[in-house]
Design a protein around this motif. Structure first.
Motif, PDB file in Angstrom:
ATOM      1  N   GLU A 206     -96.932  68.545 -31.552  1.00  0.00           N
ATOM      2  CA  GLU A 206     -95.888  68.340 -30.551  1.00  0.00           C
ATOM      3  C   GLU A 206     -96.241  67.178 -29.618  1.00  0.00           C
ATOM      4  O   GLU A 206     -95.392  66.359 -29.287  1.00  0.00           O
ATOM      5  CB  GLU A 206     -95.676  69.620 -29.734  1.00  0.00           C
ATOM      6  CG  GLU A 206     -95.002  70.741 -30.495  1.00  0.00           C
ATOM      7  CD  GLU A 206     -94.876  72.009 -29.672  1.00  0.00           C
ATOM      8  OE1 GLU A 206     -95.235  72.007 -28.464  1.00  0.00           O
ATOM      9  OE2 GLU A 206     -94.421  73.016 -30.230  1.00  0.00           O
ATOM     10  N   ARG A 207     -97.488  67.081 -29.196  1.00  0.00           N
ATOM     11  CA  ARG A 207     -97.919  66.008 -28.318  1.00  0.00           C
ATOM     12  C   ARG A 207     -97.795  64.658 -29.011  1.00  0.00           C
ATOM     13  O   ARG A 207     -97.294  63.686 -28.429  1.00  0.00           O
ATOM     14  CB  ARG A 207     -99.368  66.228 -27.876  1.00  0.00           C
ATOM     15  CG  ARG A 207     -99.895  65.136 -26.957  1.00  0.00           C
ATOM     16  CD  ARG A 207    -101.322  65.372 -26.527  1.00  0.00           C
ATOM     17  NE  ARG A 207    -102.231  65.699 -27.603  1.00  0.00           N
ATOM     18  CZ  ARG A 207    -102.838  64.804 -28.396  1.00  0.00           C
ATOM     19  NH1 ARG A 207    -102.610  63.528 -28.237  1.00  0.00           N
ATOM     20  NH2 ARG A 207    -103.663  65.197 -29.335  1.00  0.00           N
TER      21      ARG A 207
ATOM     22  N   ARG B 205     -94.151  63.660 -29.124  1.00  0.00           N
ATOM     23  CA  ARG B 205     -93.691  63.181 -27.825  1.00  0.00           C
ATOM     24  C   ARG B 205     -94.193  61.777 -27.568  1.00  0.00           C
ATOM     25  O   ARG B 205     -93.439  60.915 -27.099  1.00  0.00           O
ATOM     26  CB  ARG B 205     -94.191  64.101 -26.703  1.00  0.00           C
ATOM     27  CG  ARG B 205     -93.338  65.312 -26.444  1.00  0.00           C
ATOM     28  CD  ARG B 205     -93.696  65.966 -25.112  1.00  0.00           C
ATOM     29  NE  ARG B 205     -95.136  66.134 -24.907  1.00  0.00           N
ATOM     30  CZ  ARG B 205     -95.843  67.207 -25.258  1.00  0.00           C
ATOM     31  NH1 ARG B 205     -95.237  68.218 -25.854  1.00  0.00           N
ATOM     32  NH2 ARG B 205     -97.132  67.275 -25.006  1.00  0.00           N
ATOM     33  N   ASP B 206     -95.462  61.526 -27.871  1.00  0.00           N
ATOM     34  CA  ASP B 206     -96.036  60.199 -27.662  1.00  0.00           C
ATOM     35  C   ASP B 206     -95.327  59.155 -28.532  1.00  0.00           C
ATOM     36  O   ASP B 206     -95.054  58.036 -28.078  1.00  0.00           O
ATOM     37  CB  ASP B 206     -97.531  60.198 -27.957  1.00  0.00           C
ATOM     38  CG  ASP B 206     -98.328  60.982 -26.927  1.00  0.00           C
ATOM     39  OD1 ASP B 206     -97.763  61.329 -25.858  1.00  0.00           O
ATOM     40  OD2 ASP B 206     -99.520  61.264 -27.202  1.00  0.00           O
TER      41      ASP B 206
ATOM     42  N   LYS C  63    -100.884  70.013 -30.849  1.00  0.00           N
ATOM     43  CA  LYS C  63    -101.277  68.635 -31.124  1.00  0.00           C
ATOM     44  C   LYS C  63    -100.130  67.877 -31.783  1.00  0.00           C
ATOM     45  O   LYS C  63     -99.832  66.731 -31.420  1.00  0.00           O
ATOM     46  CB  LYS C  63    -102.507  68.613 -32.030  1.00  0.00           C
ATOM     47  CG  LYS C  63    -103.019  67.236 -32.345  1.00  0.00           C
ATOM     48  CD  LYS C  63    -104.256  67.322 -33.239  1.00  0.00           C
ATOM     49  CE  LYS C  63    -104.764  65.958 -33.610  1.00  0.00           C
ATOM     50  NZ  LYS C  63    -105.935  66.036 -34.495  1.00  0.00           N
TER      51      LYS C  63
END
Length: 63
Positions: free
Chosen positions: A51-52, A55-56, A49
């Protein structure tokens, strides 16, 4: 054919006590293994989560 029943009549009192202790130890170990698996799953999910979200945030910053 003879009818056989399974009972603890052939086991001594000490043997029954040892079996009782063994069962409780195994149950506690199984619970601990399950708790470890759940903790590992939760940590991995939180890592993914994070990491996501990073990235976002990087995509939003780049636009």
């Amino acid at each position: 054919m003879s009818k056989r029943t399974f009972s603890n009549s052939g086991i001594s009192a000490a043997g029954r006590e040892a079996n009782k202790h063994f069962k409780t130890t195994e149950a506690a170990k199984a619970l601990t293994d399950n708790e470890k698996a759940q903790e590992t799953f939760h940590k991995n999910r939180e890592r993914l989560k994070a990491e996501r979200l990073a990235r976002d945030a990087a995509k939003a910053k780049g636009k």
